[in-house]
Design a protein around this motif. Structure first.
Motif, PDB file in Angstrom:
ATOM      1  N   LEU A 185      26.101 -12.276 -52.651  1.00 54.10           N
ATOM      2  CA  LEU A 185      25.050 -12.461 -53.650  1.00 54.10           C
ATOM      3  C   LEU A 185      24.531 -11.119 -54.169  1.00 54.10           C
ATOM      4  O   LEU A 185      24.232 -10.980 -55.360  1.00 54.10           O
ATOM      5  CB  LEU A 185      23.896 -13.266 -53.045  1.00 54.10           C
ATOM      6  CG  LEU A 185      24.175 -14.746 -52.763  1.00 54.10           C
ATOM      7  CD1 LEU A 185      22.997 -15.365 -52.037  1.00 54.10           C
ATOM      8  CD2 LEU A 185      24.463 -15.505 -54.059  1.00 54.10           C
ATOM      9  N   VAL A 186      24.444 -10.140 -53.275  1.00 55.20           N
ATOM     10  CA  VAL A 186      23.969  -8.818 -53.693  1.00 55.20           C
ATOM     11  C   VAL A 186      24.961  -8.163 -54.647  1.00 55.20           C
ATOM     12  O   VAL A 186      24.575  -7.534 -55.648  1.00 55.20           O
ATOM     13  CB  VAL A 186      23.731  -7.924 -52.458  1.00 55.20           C
ATOM     14  CG1 VAL A 186      23.456  -6.481 -52.878  1.00 55.20           C
ATOM     15  CG2 VAL A 186      22.568  -8.461 -51.635  1.00 55.20           C
ATOM     16  N   PRO A 189      25.261 -10.747 -58.491  1.00 52.93           N
ATOM     17  CA  PRO A 189      23.970 -11.407 -58.771  1.00 52.93           C
ATOM     18  C   PRO A 189      24.053 -12.494 -59.823  1.00 52.93           C
ATOM     19  O   PRO A 189      23.287 -13.463 -59.779  1.00 52.93           O
ATOM     20  CB  PRO A 189      23.078 -10.244 -59.222  1.00 52.93           C
ATOM     21  CG  PRO A 189      24.021  -9.179 -59.687  1.00 52.93           C
ATOM     22  CD  PRO A 189      25.236  -9.310 -58.837  1.00 52.93           C
ATOM     23  N   TRP A 190      24.977 -12.373 -60.788  1.00 49.67           N
ATOM     24  CA  TRP A 190      25.077 -13.393 -61.833  1.00 49.67           C
ATOM     25  C   TRP A 190      25.556 -14.732 -61.278  1.00 49.67           C
ATOM     26  O   TRP A 190      25.224 -15.796 -61.805  1.00 49.67           O
ATOM     27  CB  TRP A 190      26.009 -12.923 -62.951  1.00 49.67           C
ATOM     28  CG  TRP A 190      25.434 -11.804 -63.765  1.00 49.67           C
ATOM     29  CD1 TRP A 190      25.820 -10.495 -63.762  1.00 49.67           C
ATOM     30  CD2 TRP A 190      24.339 -11.896 -64.675  1.00 49.67           C
ATOM     31  NE1 TRP A 190      25.047  -9.756 -64.610  1.00 49.67           N
ATOM     32  CE2 TRP A 190      24.122 -10.596 -65.202  1.00 49.67           C
ATOM     33  CE3 TRP A 190      23.517 -12.936 -65.110  1.00 49.67           C
ATOM     34  CZ2 TRP A 190      23.122 -10.323 -66.131  1.00 49.67           C
ATOM     35  CZ3 TRP A 190      22.522 -12.664 -66.033  1.00 49.67           C
ATOM     36  CH2 TRP A 190      22.338 -11.380 -66.534  1.00 49.67           C
ATOM     37  N   ALA A 192      24.545 -15.993 -58.693  1.00 56.22           N
ATOM     38  CA  ALA A 192      23.413 -16.646 -58.043  1.00 56.22           C
ATOM     39  C   ALA A 192      22.636 -17.540 -58.998  1.00 56.22           C
ATOM     40  O   ALA A 192      21.760 -18.292 -58.569  1.00 56.22           O
ATOM     41  CB  ALA A 192      22.476 -15.598 -57.449  1.00 56.22           C
TER      42      ALA A 192
END
Length: 305
Positions: A185-186, A189-190, A192
């Motif tokens: 996720l880090v 980010p998109w 997420a």
């Protein structure tokens, strides 16, 4: 549903789970490979008629909560006799131990706290009944399988002793899976926002390798994104609000079903921190049946004549 005719059937299902575990009957194809290693041999964890042991533990927690709620009902209306409830409490507690599921114990603990709040009773009284059933179940388990009972107690004590110092070992490898998903996720980010697709994680290497999230919230965040997680939160709020409204109804039957599902679903929300409980499709219809009965009764009682 007035007399909960299915309760003896559920007890028969748990009796089969005990027999299946004790005699180690051949497991049907496709069952999860979950074992307990003892000096006397390797034993398959109790699964009963379910795919894996955690589902059985979750199922037992569901009925343990029901029994606790029913025992605090007035004598004018109960789903079944006190003797049947107490016997069922011992049986379901024993099967919960045989399932080896610690998260289901956490489910029961959270549900009991919710019940004490909802019922406005002292938590001491609730714990007295639960501890009594658990003690009786422990005696049964020790008499039937002393080596397993000893190993189970060591596992529980080690969970509390080493949780902070060695969480990876205590949580059976879950921390590594959570770290993998968090790192994904880090770095993406998109993804997420809308997620990568429901049930993608265990069947693809999209995040680098197949991963079983073992956390309902983190898994939904990766697979369905922030949008899906928000929808899931709205769903849970709706379940708890509807259940609580039924739990406070003046009709004793409506209040029983409302308190049952409210307390249990509170425990579910806690257990979801260590399990993908929405994948337990074989038991979800039973849980939602209780919710449906509570809501239907609440609406029919509240409707003006």
């Amino acid at each position: 549903h007035r007399d909960l005719h299915s309760f003896p059937t559920r007890r028969s299902s748990d009796l089969f789970a005990c027999v299946d575990f004790y005699f180690q009957l051949p497991a049907p194809a496709g069952y999860e490979q979950q074992f307990v290693w003892l000096d006397s041999g390797v034993y398959r964890r109790a699964q009963g008629v379910f795919y894996e042991a955690s589902t059985l533990g979750n199922f037992c927690a569901f009925f343990i909560v029901m029994i606790c709620v029913a025992l605090f009902r007035s004598a004018s209306w109960r789903p079944c006799s006190r003797k049947l409830l107490i016997g069922g409490g011992v049986l379901f507690s024993a099967v919960l131990i045989f399932s080896y599921s610690r998260a289901s114990l956490l489910n029961v603990a959270a549900a009991l706290v919710a019940f004490a709040y909802l019922q406005r009773v002292r938590i001491r009284r609730v714990l007295l009944i639960v501890v009594g059933s658990a003690a009786a179940a422990a005696v049964v388990v020790y008499a039937a399988f002393p080596a397993f009972a000893h190993n189970y107690w060591l596992r529980l004590s080690a969970t509390f002793e080493y949780f902070l110092s060695s969480p990876e070992g205590v949580l059976s490898g879950r921390v590594a899976s959570w770290r993998t998903l968090t790192d994904f996720l880090v770095s993406h980010p998109w993804d997420a926002i809308l997620g990568i697709g429901y049930k993608t994680l265990p069947y693809s290497d999209y995040v680098g390798r197949p991963v079983v999230a073992d956390n309902m919230y983190l898994g939904l965040l990766v697979e369905t994104g922030i949008v899906g997680l928000i929808v899931f939160a709205i769903f849970n709020v709706a379940v708890l609000r509807s259940a609580r409204r039924s739990a406070l109804n003046a009709d004793p039957q409506t209040a029983f079903f409302g308190r049952w599902i409210f307390c249990f679903w509170t425990g579910e929300l806690v257990q979801m921190l260590s399990g993908d409980l929405l994948t337990y499709w074989r038991v979800l219809p039973v849980y939602f049946w209780v919710l449906a009965i509570a809501v239907r009764n609440e609406r029919s009682v509240s409707r003006p004549v």
